[in-house]
Design a protein around this motif. Structure first.
Motif, mmCIF file in Angstrom:
data_model
loop_
_atom_site.group_PDB
_atom_site.id
_atom_site.type_symbol
_atom_site.label_atom_id
_atom_site.label_comp_id
_atom_site.label_asym_id
_atom_site.label_seq_id
_atom_site.Cartn_x
_atom_site.Cartn_y
_atom_site.Cartn_z
ATOM 1 N N LEU A 164 -8.332 1.393 6.918
ATOM 2 C CA LEU A 164 -9.252 2.517 6.799
ATOM 3 C C LEU A 164 -8.509 3.776 6.343
ATOM 4 N N ALA A 165 -7.258 3.898 6.771
ATOM 5 C CA ALA A 165 -6.361 4.983 6.381
ATOM 6 C C ALA A 165 -4.969 4.557 6.835
ATOM 7 N N LEU B 22 10.249 4.959 3.988
ATOM 8 C CA LEU B 22 8.887 5.368 4.308
ATOM 9 C C LEU B 22 8.362 4.417 5.371
ATOM 10 N N VAL B 23 7.863 4.968 6.470
ATOM 11 C CA VAL B 23 7.324 4.147 7.551
ATOM 12 C C VAL B 23 5.810 4.284 7.550
ATOM 13 N N VAL B 24 5.124 3.147 7.560
ATOM 14 C CA VAL B 24 3.674 3.117 7.364
ATOM 15 C C VAL B 24 3.007 2.308 8.470
ATOM 16 N N SER B 25 1.855 2.771 8.948
ATOM 17 C CA SER B 25 1.096 2.025 9.948
ATOM 18 C C SER B 25 -0.382 2.372 9.859
ATOM 19 N N GLU B 26 -1.239 1.387 10.114
ATOM 20 C CA GLU B 26 -2.676 1.658 10.180
ATOM 21 C C GLU B 26 -3.112 1.960 11.612
ATOM 22 N N LEU C 227 -1.398 11.748 7.298
ATOM 23 C CA LEU C 227 -2.446 10.730 7.271
ATOM 24 C C LEU C 227 -2.924 10.599 5.837
ATOM 25 N N VAL C 228 -2.708 9.430 5.250
ATOM 26 C CA VAL C 228 -3.123 9.182 3.873
ATOM 27 C C VAL C 228 -4.415 8.381 3.911
ATOM 28 N N THR C 229 -5.435 8.881 3.230
ATOM 29 C CA THR C 229 -6.757 8.255 3.249
ATOM 30 C C THR C 229 -7.161 7.845 1.833
#
Length: 307
Positions: A99-100, A198-202, A76-78
């Motif tokens: 938000l992250a 890289l797979v990214v999701s909010e 979790l990247v914040t």
């Protein structure tokens, strides 16, 4: 409730706040994520913040998300992390950052956002569009540019495949949780094909967002990349949504043309005709037309005749 850790607090907020959550984002900056959760869960936050919250067991969803991350190696990247792309994710009246972000794969999110291009288009391309989506993506990868796209079938997945074929890194921004096999093929494509994706999701890992929020992730594609390339948009509202957000963010838009008899290229031609996009024919044109990427251009071959 008062979450014990920052990851739990951010996971709670990603579950509860419907993106883009302008008021919630501002509130977190004001009071911090843990205090924001405490007040939101007790209905003591400002009305604008509470209006962005969805019903549900967000504490349970947060616990499941954190447990899934520990089990599958997600992170979790914040906004508090060094990896957060601060320059790209600036809160403005026209753009609300996540938000992250849940991230799976290797590579720094911040670094992969610096010199990057979003490639967007229809889910049902012609063979012509398929070939050139892969070709442009591969060409950009060979020049050290990170290819970003959505995790959907069609131009988006072909762009990722082109980057993989050129052994370059890529980033897929998903509209669902990164552990949810939606669309049905994305887990195999994104997680099984290349370790450099890289797979990214909010959204929390197992989430399928409600229909009313489908497509909100497209704003992230536009914000986190240096330029937007349109290849055969067809009738895709999603592709044109990325274009619109790129324009609002001041990012260059470039369009690849197709046969005038093919309606699936009509929106590309309209973007070029009205001056909203620059015409390109290959990856070299992208580098030439985007000043921020110009340093990645290869020098022209020396044509000085030998003595």
């Amino acid at each position: 409730m008062r979450p014990a850790t920052l990851p739990h607090a951010y996971a709670y907020l990603l579950s509860s706040a419907a993106p883009p959550a302008h008021a919630t984002a501002r509130y977190i900056q004001e009071v911090g994520p843990i205090e924001a959760v405490r007040r939101i869960s007790a209905d003591r936050a400002p009305l604008a913040v509470l209006a962005e919250q969805r019903p549900g067991d967000h504490d349970g969803a947060a616990r499941d998300a954190v447990a899934a991350a520990a089990l599958h190696g997600h992170r979790l990247v914040t906004p508090l992390d060094d990896e957060w792309p601060t320059e790209q994710l600036v809160h403005t009246p026209t753009f609300c950052p996540p938000l992250a972000l849940w991230v799976n794969g290797r590579g720094s999110l911040d670094e992969l956002a610096r010199d990057s291009v979003a490639i967007v288009g229809t889910r049902r391309p012609t063979k012509y569009g398929e070939i050139y989506a892969m070709d442009i993506a591969a060409g950009l990868s060979r020049h050290g540019i990170t290819v970003w796209s959505g995790g959907t079938p069609g131009i988006a997945s072909l762009a990722l495949r082109g980057a993989h074929n050129a052994r370059g890194p890529s980033v897929a921004v998903l509209g669902s949780g990164i552990r949810n096999d939606y669309p049905a093929h994305h887990e195999t494509l994104l997680l099984g094909r290349s370790p450099d994706t890289l797979v990214v999701s909010e959204h929390n890992p197992l989430t399928i967002p409600p229909t009313s929020h489908v497509g909100t992730h497209n704003r992230l594609l536009a914000a986190m990349t240096t330029a937007c390339v349109v290849v055969e948009p067809g009738y895709s509202d999603a592709a044109m949504g990325v274009v619109g957000q790129a324009e609002l963010n001041g990012r260059p838009v470039l369009a690849f043309p197709g046969p005038v008899t093919t309606l699936l290229f009509r929106q590309s031609h309209d973007l070029i005709r009205t001056g909203r996009a620059t015409l390109i024919s290959d990856a070299h044109d992208v580098l030439e037309c985007v000043p921020a990427l110009a340093r990645h251009e290869r020098p022209a071959p020396d044509k000085t005749p030998e003595s």
